[in-house]
Each structure stands twice: as C-alpha cells, then as structure tokens.
Design a protein around this motif. Structure first.
Motif, short mmCIF file in Angstrom:
data_model
loop_
_atom_site.label_atom_id
_atom_site.label_comp_id
_atom_site.label_asym_id
_atom_site.label_seq_id
_atom_site.Cartn_x
_atom_site.Cartn_y
_atom_site.Cartn_z
N GLU A 72 6.44 -9.54 -7.03
CA GLU A 72 7.45 -8.69 -6.38
C GLU A 72 6.83 -7.64 -5.47
O GLU A 72 7.55 -6.95 -4.75
N GLU A 73 5.51 -7.49 -5.51
CA GLU A 73 4.87 -6.48 -4.67
C GLU A 73 4.87 -6.89 -3.20
O GLU A 73 4.94 -8.07 -2.86
N PHE A 74 4.76 -5.88 -2.33
CA PHE A 74 4.57 -6.14 -0.89
C PHE A 74 3.13 -6.58 -0.68
O PHE A 74 2.19 -5.87 -1.03
N LYS A 75 2.96 -7.76 -0.10
CA LYS A 75 1.63 -8.37 -0.01
C LYS A 75 1.32 -8.68 1.45
O LYS A 75 1.84 -9.65 2.00
N GLU A 76 0.50 -7.86 2.08
CA GLU A 76 0.17 -8.06 3.50
C GLU A 76 -1.35 -8.19 3.65
O GLU A 76 -2.12 -7.40 3.12
N LEU A 77 -1.75 -9.22 4.39
CA LEU A 77 -3.13 -9.37 4.84
C LEU A 77 -3.13 -9.18 6.35
O LEU A 77 -2.16 -9.54 7.04
N ARG A 78 -4.23 -8.66 6.88
CA ARG A 78 -4.27 -8.47 8.32
C ARG A 78 -5.70 -8.59 8.83
O ARG A 78 -6.67 -8.43 8.08
N ALA A 79 -5.79 -8.88 10.12
CA ALA A 79 -7.10 -8.97 10.77
C ALA A 79 -7.66 -7.57 11.01
O ALA A 79 -6.91 -6.64 11.31
N LEU A 130 -1.50 -22.63 7.78
CA LEU A 130 -0.14 -22.25 7.40
C LEU A 130 0.75 -22.29 8.64
O LEU A 130 0.54 -21.56 9.62
N VAL A 131 1.73 -23.19 8.61
CA VAL A 131 2.57 -23.42 9.78
C VAL A 131 3.31 -22.14 10.16
O VAL A 131 3.94 -21.49 9.31
N GLY A 132 3.21 -21.78 11.43
CA GLY A 132 3.94 -20.62 11.95
C GLY A 132 3.27 -19.29 11.73
O GLY A 132 3.73 -18.28 12.27
N GLU A 133 2.18 -19.26 10.95
CA GLU A 133 1.51 -17.98 10.68
C GLU A 133 0.42 -17.77 11.73
O GLU A 133 -0.75 -18.09 11.51
N ILE A 134 0.82 -17.24 12.87
CA ILE A 134 -0.09 -17.14 14.02
C ILE A 134 -0.17 -15.71 14.56
O ILE A 134 -0.57 -15.51 15.71
N SER A 135 0.21 -14.75 13.74
CA SER A 135 0.08 -13.35 14.16
C SER A 135 -1.14 -12.75 13.47
O SER A 135 -1.70 -13.35 12.54
N PRO A 136 -1.58 -11.56 13.87
CA PRO A 136 -2.76 -10.95 13.22
C PRO A 136 -2.48 -10.45 11.81
O PRO A 136 -3.40 -10.02 11.12
N THR A 137 -1.22 -10.50 11.36
CA THR A 137 -0.89 -10.11 10.00
C THR A 137 -0.08 -11.21 9.35
O THR A 137 0.56 -12.02 10.03
N ILE A 138 -0.11 -11.24 8.01
CA ILE A 138 0.70 -12.21 7.27
C ILE A 138 1.27 -11.51 6.05
O ILE A 138 0.57 -10.78 5.35
N PHE A 168 -15.11 -8.95 12.64
CA PHE A 168 -13.84 -9.62 12.33
C PHE A 168 -13.82 -10.03 10.86
O PHE A 168 -14.67 -10.80 10.41
N PHE A 169 -12.83 -9.54 10.14
CA PHE A 169 -12.69 -9.88 8.72
C PHE A 169 -11.24 -9.64 8.33
O PHE A 169 -10.44 -9.09 9.11
N ILE A 170 -10.89 -10.05 7.10
CA ILE A 170 -9.53 -9.87 6.57
C ILE A 170 -9.50 -8.62 5.71
O ILE A 170 -10.40 -8.39 4.90
N GLU A 171 -8.45 -7.81 5.88
CA GLU A 171 -8.29 -6.61 5.07
C GLU A 171 -6.85 -6.51 4.60
O GLU A 171 -5.98 -7.27 5.04
N THR A 172 -6.59 -5.58 3.67
CA THR A 172 -5.25 -5.36 3.16
C THR A 172 -5.04 -3.87 2.93
O THR A 172 -6.02 -3.12 2.76
#
Length: 682
Positions: A256-263, A281-289, A242-246
C-alpha cells in the motif's frame, strides 16, 4: 574709351565664369540614415541621403540614381554595378545645398560583403557623385530556420575518441527544405570560428559546443540568432553519473506504500526504458516509475539512450516486497461457452493463515483461510453463470496486505478468427508457417474477448486455399513457395452446436526475395530526360520508394506503385511489403552518360553480391600521396591505407563492416581533401 572696353570684357568673363560654376554641380558621397550597416531582410528597407551642390537647373526629366558597387567596393565594371533606387529631381536651380533623399531602399538578395560602396549618378547630366566609404550590405531571409543535427546533441559514452558528422538543414516559413549548398557557411566551436570549414557538414572529433551559421560580416549581430543554427553539444558522458534512486529510505516496500523509482539524471531529451527481471516493462518509458500495489518485487534496471552513440544500462537495484502478492492474477475477461464450466485460478505467495473470499456479482460465494504458504486458490464457475468474479485476500504478513483480483465473464454470440505468420518471416524462408493467431468471442454488446487455448478444443478447424479444403485440421499450416499467389483462410465449427460457424480473415501469400534487382529503363539518364525504375508487381504488394541523400534513407512521398520515374541522378531503392514479410530491393544507381566524375560513394551494399559491396573511389584518389582513414561509429580506427587506395575496404575492415555508419577522412600530402560518411546497407 579703351579702358571702358576692357572693363566690359572683364565683366562678361566673370559672368560667364559664374554660369560655368553654376552648371558644374556635384554630389557628395551618400550617407546611410539611422543605421551603421545595411542589414536587409524581406521586410525592412533603408534611407540614403546625398548633398547636391548649388547651381543652375538640371533637365526636368533628370533622375538621380543610387548605385551599389561590386562586393569589393569597385565601380570599374558596369555589369557589376547594381541600381538600388532612383528618384526624379530635385532638378531646380539652387543657390545653396540641396538634399537628395532615397527612401525604401531594399538590400539586394545576393548582397553579402562589408566592403560595398555607394554613389549617386544623374541620368540626364554628366554628373557622377563622390563614392562613399565602405558600407556593409548583407541580405538574409530571417524567416528561414537553420537546424543542426536534427537539434540532437552528440553524446558519447566513455570512449577514448569519437568521430561523428553533423549537418545543417534549412527550412523556409512553409517548412519546405532548401538546398543548403545555396548558402555560405561557417562553423563555430565554443564561440570561435573553425578556420577553413565552409561546408554544410562538419566532422566532429572533439568535445565542445558547435554552431553553423551563414556568415554575414558586420551584420552577424543584427541577424543573430536567425542566421545561425541551434547549438549542438558534443560531450563524453560519465556513465557513473547514471543510477536508480528512490525517495524512500531503501528499496523495501509494503504493497500500500507509495513506491517510486527514478533516474539519477532526468533529461527529457533522453529515451528511458524500465526493465524488471530482464524484461522490458511495456509503456514505462519515463525517467520515473510508480510501482504497482501487487507483484512489484524484483530486480530493476533502467536503459537510457542519451544519443545514437550512447546507450547505457544502470546497475540493478533489488526491490523487496515486504508484504504479499497475487503472483498469477485472474485474466481481465473470459468467455464462458455453452455447456462449459470454468475454473478460476489465482496463485499467491501469501502466508498460511491468510483470509480469502470469492465474490460473484457482489455476493460472497466461498471463503476460508489458507492452510499453507503460497497457496493456489480456485473457484468453479457454474455453467451459464456470467458476471463479475472477484477474489479478496487479507494477507497474514507484516504489512497486513489487502490483495484482490477480478475478471468479467461473458457469453459469446459469435466468434472471429485472425490468422497470419506465427513468427517474423524472412522473405527467403521456404516453407513458411501460418497459424491461428487469435480467436475471440464477440458478446451481445460487441465486446471482443480472447478465448483460452483450452477452449479451442470445443471447435473443429479446417484450412482452405482459394476456397478449397486442404484437408489440414490443425491450428497451423505450412506453405511452400510453390503455393505463392494463393489465398488462405481457416474455418471453425463449434462442435456442441448452437453457435454460428466462423471464417477467418483471408491471407494472400506472395513470396519475395531478399535480392530483388530493379529494372532501369533506359539504363542511362540523358540530360533533360527521365528513367523508370520497376519492381515486381502484385496486387498484394505495397511499395515505398527511397533515395539515399548524405547517407540517409529519404522517403519519396506519394510513390506507392511498383514503378518510379526518376529525373535526377542518385541511388534509389524500394521497400516492398507483402502479407508475410518486408524486404528492400538492391540499390539502383541512376547515372548520366559521364557519371564517373569525382563522386565518392556514401553507401555500400555489404553482402548483396553486387559491385557496390566494396567502397570504390574515383581514380584521382589512387596516387601515392593519398591516405584513406575510416572510423567506426564509436570513433575507433577501422581501416587506414597510405600510398593510394584501391577498393581495399571493407575486405580489410577491422570491424567486419558490421556497423551501419562509418566515417572517412581522405588526405593528400597530409592535407584533408575530402571527408564524409559511409552507410553499410544489408
């Protein structure tokens, strides 16, 4: 003459013998048509046929009865024989074989054996047919739903061993819970039956896939999957997976870039929570942000709850903003009080040489160029100039960032005040502090906009108790237990005048204790009678009542007063809420006259100073051959004693009994005799 007489006698005897043969008709073993087993549901039925030999007519009222043996296949005891069906006839004389057909035969609801046999009996003739070979008869209501462990898997985070009890629940087609003890059970691990496990609960100590089912012999395949639960996987999870990737090349972005982090592992049965710089982070409860365009740089981690036994936090990643940010934006909306001027402030980290402009209602009011890095930009809003205000910045950075922040400024027609405790209050706390929680201005359109703390200086405040001034004019008020039962409010006057006075909500103050003892009347539950549990009364209290079943708190629906009528033995408590706090009463154990029995407690009330502070076993578990082992929720041995147990836990608990759930195994002469869970209530 003599020879003729003998010939006549022989003819008469042969004729009589033929009539006897005709009268002694018999019935062959019944045959189940179109199915190898009688696997019965509420909706299906079966046909059986049996051959009736030739012979004379039977009585007109004669009925043929299809009978079912006891589960072992015996017809020895009449009381164990079940009538499945009966039909009238065929009773006419026949020169050849006749078929007896039984249609619409229902399987009895208690049938559950592979060894039943059937036969046919005549009601008006001395005929009992031959017995069939064994025929499996099993009944199961395929409208039922069997749920194991709430459909949750058991996931453990890299522990050496574990122990977790799982249990089944059964619901009917109307979603009502049925008593699981009314069913037989067997357990499968990785598809193989676990010998000796027949309880509706199972202590899991090994990885594998677990299923509970109602055993239905040779009908198991017919009823699959309705007679079995969902599968529960018990696994030891490797946290390194389990780690963070992009999807980007690295963790550096322009605004202005598209910035996504995901599990790295996405499973929607897990619970996710994104954390930035140590704050959730309030409301950020999905596997991606998806990161915002402004102020997104920082240290990110991801908390993942795989199960109640496994919560992990990933290694952090540093997200770099290669552009610029507005680090402190304008508030979403503001109130402009009469005679007040507002200073709008934004803080940025833009480099020197960045172009900025202030805009009011689409009109540019002021513009310029930042003289230094990270300059704070301000703008004075003239008195009574309400509307939309916006700052735009063309940042002099490698990304050429375009930044903006805006606010809507309103005039207030009136105000509203909310008061309450200024912190989480313990019910034993004395005194407690109530305070102004929020003051809002209400616009002509009804929109509510919070005032700033600086704007509180435009008001004179005063606290009242039961309509009488307390003389206190600050924004908070200390209340002691001696004031319990009073009603408080806060009043505000706009000191420049011209706006209506404001009165807050009324706050009724009722103190509670953390050690409330429920009254049990009468103290013993007699057979067929009831007892009443009673807690303290106040019109300002709200009640919820709970019973503890299998170590779990189960809400008793519809019970909201300070009394509860109980007709069953058990452990009960009330959850009482006031305007200040919420507390649980001490456990009230409702028992009958002979309550000592063999009941093993599954709840202790650690630290409440009552008799249930320790785990007490029935006297039958005090002999020298008994060994008691207690495990913590992560599978570690917390306590063990051989040679008899005498209320030794939790005083000798390795963990200090600081966890909610523990698991026990009791053996006698090395054989497991009891196992289950202990809930520690505080």
């Amino acid at each position: 003459m003599k020879r003729r007489l003998n010939l006549a006698i022989v003819t008469i005897v042969l004729a009589f013998g033929f009539q006897v043969a005709q009268a002694q008709r018999n019935i062959k073993p019944p045959v189940l048509i179109s199915a190898p087993q009688a696997c019965g549901t509420p909706a299906n039925n079966f046909e059986f046929t049996a051959e009736l030999s030739p012979g004379q007519a039977l009585p007109e009222r004669n009925e043929f009865i299809l009978e079912l043996s006891d589960p072992s296949g015996s017809f020895a005891n009449q009381s164990d024989i079940t009538e499945l069906a009966r039909i009238l006839g065929p009773n006419e004389a026949a020169g050849g074989t006749t078929n007896i057909l039984f249609s619409g035969v229902q399987v009895p609801a208690n049938a559950n054996s592979d060894d039943y046999r059937v036969r046919v009996r005549a009601s008006e003739a001395d005929i009992i047919g031959d017995v069939s070979d064994p025929i499996p008869f099993h009944f199961f209501d395929d409208n039922l739903e069997i749920i194991l462990n709430g459909r949750d898997d058991l996931i453990f985070c890299s522990v050496a061993s574990f122990a977790r009890e799982i249990a089944v629940e059964v619901r009917d087609e109307n979603d009502n819970f049925l008593d699981v003890n009314d069913f037989n059970w067997e357990w499968l691990k990785d598809g193989a039956i676990i010998p000796g496990e027949t309880s509706p609960r199972l202590l899991v100590t090994e990885e594998g896939r677990y299923i509970a089912r109602v055993p239905l012999g040779l009908c198991n395949n017919f009823f699959n999957p309705s007679n079995r639960s969902n599968a529960v996987d018990a696994v030891l999870e490797n946290v390194d997976n389990f780690f963070i990737e992009t999807t980007a090349t690295d963790f550096s972005f322009c605004p202005e870039e598209f910035k996504e982090l995901r599990a790295s592992e996405i499973d929607f049965s897990y619970n996710y929570q994104w954390i930035k710089d140590g704050e959730e982070l309030v409301g950020e409860i999905s596997p991606t942000i998806i990161l915002p365009d402004n102020n997104f740089g920082g240290e990110y981690t991801l908390q993942i709850v795989l199960s109640e036994d496994c919560t992990l936090i990933t290694d952090p990643v540093i997200v770099t903003n290669e552009g610029s940010n507005i680090t402190v934006p304008l508030p979403e909306s503001l109130i402009l009080l009469p005679s007040q001027s507002l200073t709008l402030v934004v803080e940025t980290d833009v480099p020197a040489g960045s172009i900025f402009r202030w805009i009011a209602n689409t009109n540019v009011q002021r513009q310029g160029v930042t003289a230094s890095d990270g300059e704070t930009l301000t703008f004075e809003v003239p008195t009574s100039n309400i509307g939309n205000y916006r700052v735009e910045i063309e940042a002099n950075d490698p990304c050429n960032s375009m930044l903006f922040s805006e606010t809507d400024i309103f005039a207030a027609e009136r105000f509203a005040i909310t008061i309450g405790p200024n912190e989480v209050v313990d019910c034993e706390q004395d005194p407690i502090t109530i305070a102004l929680i929020e003051m809002v201005g209400i616009t002509s359109s009804g929109e509510q906009v919070p005032l700033t703390t600086e704007q509180f200086n435009f008001f004179n405040f005063e606290w009242f108790q039961d309509g009488v001034s307390t003389g206190e004019t600050s924004l908070s008020l200390d209340i002691s237990r001696s004031d319990s039962g009073g009603t408080f409010d806060l009043r505000a006057i706009f000191s420049p005048g011209g706006l209506p006075d404001t009165v807050s909500n009324e706050l009724s103050i009722d103190f509670l204790s953390n050690n409330i003892v429920l009254d049990i009347t009468p103290p013993v539950l007699e057979a067929g009678e009831s007892v009443v549990l009673t807690g303290p009364f106040s019109a300002n209290f709200t009640y919820e009542w709970f019973v503890i079943l299998n170590g779990e708190e189960v809400l008793i629906e519809g019970e909201t007063t300070n009394t509860l009528t109980v007709t069953e033995e058990g452990d009960y408590f009330a959850r009482i809420s006031s305007s200040l706090c919420t507390t649980d009463t001490l456990i009230a154990s409702v028992r009958g006259p002979g309550a000592q029995s063999e009941v093993i407690p599954n709840v202790i009330t650690q630290g409440r100073g009552s008799s249930s502070d320790v785990w007490v076993l029935p006297n039958s578990f005090s002999d020298s051959g008994v060994e008691v082992s207690i495990y913590s929720s992560n599978g570690k041995l917390d306590f063990q004693k051989s040679g008899g147990y005498n209320a030794d836990w939790p005083s000798n608990s390795a963990s200090g009994a600081d966890e909610l759930i523990y698991y026990y195994i009791i053996t006698r002469n090395s054989e497991v005799v009891r196992k289950g869970t202990i809930t520690v209530m505080r």
